[in-house]
Design a protein around this motif. Structure first.
Motif, PDB file in Angstrom:
ATOM      1  N   PRO A 196       0.799  -1.231   0.000  1.00 53.92           N
ATOM      2  CA  PRO A 196       0.000   0.000   0.000  1.00 53.92           C
ATOM      3  C   PRO A 196       0.832   1.282   0.000  1.00 53.92           C
ATOM      4  N   ASP A 197       1.995   1.266   0.634  1.00 53.70           N
ATOM      5  CA  ASP A 197       2.820   2.474   0.661  1.00 53.70           C
ATOM      6  C   ASP A 197       3.805   2.544  -0.508  1.00 53.70           C
ATOM      7  N   GLY A 198       3.802   1.527  -1.383  1.00 49.43           N
ATOM      8  CA  GLY A 198       4.652   1.527  -2.566  1.00 49.43           C
ATOM      9  C   GLY A 198       6.111   1.236  -2.301  1.00 49.43           C
ATOM     10  N   SER A 199       6.469   0.766  -1.102  1.00 48.87           N
ATOM     11  CA  SER A 199       7.873   0.548  -0.766  1.00 48.87           C
ATOM     12  C   SER A 199       8.343  -0.896  -0.961  1.00 48.87           C
ATOM     13  N   ARG A 200       7.397  -1.842  -1.085  1.00 45.06           N
ATOM     14  CA  ARG A 200       7.749  -3.256  -1.205  1.00 45.06           C
ATOM     15  C   ARG A 200       6.852  -3.942  -2.237  1.00 45.06           C
ATOM     16  N   ILE A 201       7.363  -5.026  -2.761  1.00 40.09           N
ATOM     17  CA  ILE A 201       6.596  -5.856  -3.688  1.00 40.09           C
ATOM     18  C   ILE A 201       6.624  -7.287  -3.185  1.00 40.09           C
ATOM     19  N   ALA A 202       5.448  -7.899  -3.047  1.00 40.75           N
ATOM     20  CA  ALA A 202       5.365  -9.335  -2.784  1.00 40.75           C
ATOM     21  C   ALA A 202       5.417  -9.991  -4.163  1.00 40.75           C
ATOM     22  N   VAL A 249       9.636 -11.038  -0.691  1.00 44.52           N
ATOM     23  CA  VAL A 249       9.314  -9.619  -0.558  1.00 44.52           C
ATOM     24  C   VAL A 249      10.537  -8.824  -1.008  1.00 44.52           C
ATOM     25  N   LEU A 250      10.319  -7.931  -1.959  1.00 44.85           N
ATOM     26  CA  LEU A 250      11.383  -7.061  -2.451  1.00 44.85           C
ATOM     27  C   LEU A 250      11.231  -5.697  -1.790  1.00 44.85           C
ATOM     28  N   GLU A 251      12.238  -5.293  -1.027  1.00 48.66           N
ATOM     29  CA  GLU A 251      12.282  -3.934  -0.488  1.00 48.66           C
ATOM     30  C   GLU A 251      12.884  -3.069  -1.590  1.00 48.66           C
ATOM     31  N   ILE A 252      12.070  -2.219  -2.169  1.00 50.90           N
ATOM     32  CA  ILE A 252      12.451  -1.502  -3.378  1.00 50.90           C
ATOM     33  C   ILE A 252      13.646  -0.573  -3.159  1.00 50.90           C
ATOM     34  N   LYS A 253      13.640   0.200  -2.098  1.00 51.05           N
ATOM     35  CA  LYS A 253      14.696   1.197  -1.878  1.00 51.05           C
ATOM     36  C   LYS A 253      16.081   0.551  -1.804  1.00 51.05           C
ATOM     37  N   ARG A 254      16.190  -0.589  -1.112  1.00 54.09           N
ATOM     38  CA  ARG A 254      17.483  -1.265  -0.972  1.00 54.09           C
ATOM     39  C   ARG A 254      17.680  -2.377  -2.007  1.00 54.09           C
ATOM     40  N   ASP A 255      16.660  -2.623  -2.837  1.00 56.22           N
ATOM     41  CA  ASP A 255      16.692  -3.686  -3.848  1.00 56.22           C
ATOM     42  C   ASP A 255      17.076  -5.024  -3.217  1.00 56.22           C
TER      43      ASP A 255
END
Length: 171
Positions: free
Chosen positions: A74-80, A95-101
């Protein structure tokens, strides 16, 4: 909402027999989707990219894997992301944490997991899994990986989570 429909994207992966498509929105309007047109949920090499309003793409991650489906938090920071092991074995949710890849594995069992969706507050990931009787039932697990997955349904026919109410009480 009034007026005729207006196409927003072309080539979004969709399954016309199920009436589903592989896309997800965050609460602030960020869209993540899989290309590939119609034809069901096939597995293939997936790369995550950001697409701006002009249609320009930039890589969102260095990870490129065989993937089945995904869902943006919902906050756009992670992708399942439902990913297959490199040997092609059964899929698990990562789970991909987008900021830290950074990818973190969320599920580890021998069954197939599919169709992750986030709780409205981003603390849970709901998903389908065929863990018990080979029939997909609905489970949930804390998005941070703590605790065990909880089985929420028992069914003779396959069940898949498709959406969750804004208050998080109804799948």
């Amino acid at each position: 909402i009034t007026g005729p429909e207006i196409p927003v994207l072309d080539d979004v992966r969709a399954d016309p027999t199920m009436g589903t498509a592989q896309y997800s929105f965050s609460e602030n309007g960020v869209l993540v989707y899989r290309t590939g047109g119609t034809g069901g949920y096939s597995v293939g090499l997936s790369e995550l990219v950001w697409v701006d309003r002009a249609g320009e793409t930039t890589p969102a991650s260095q990870h490129s894997r065989n993937a089945l489906s995904h869902s943006l938090s919902p906050d756009g920071s992670r992708i399942a992301w439902v990913l297959f092991e490199r040997d092609g074995s059964q899929p698990d949710i990562w789970v991909l944490e987008i900021k830290r890849d950074m990818l973190t594995r969320l599920t580890f069992d021998d069954g197939n997991e599919a169709d992750p969706i986030w709780s409205p507050d981003g603390s849970w990931i709901y998903f389908a899994a065929d863990r018990v009787h080979g029939v997909n039932e609905i489970y949930r697990r804390k998005a941070d990986g703590s605790g065990d997955a909880e089985q929420l349904t028992t069914a003779e026919n396959p069940q898949f989570p498709a959406a969750i109410s804004p208050d998080g009480h109804t799948l």
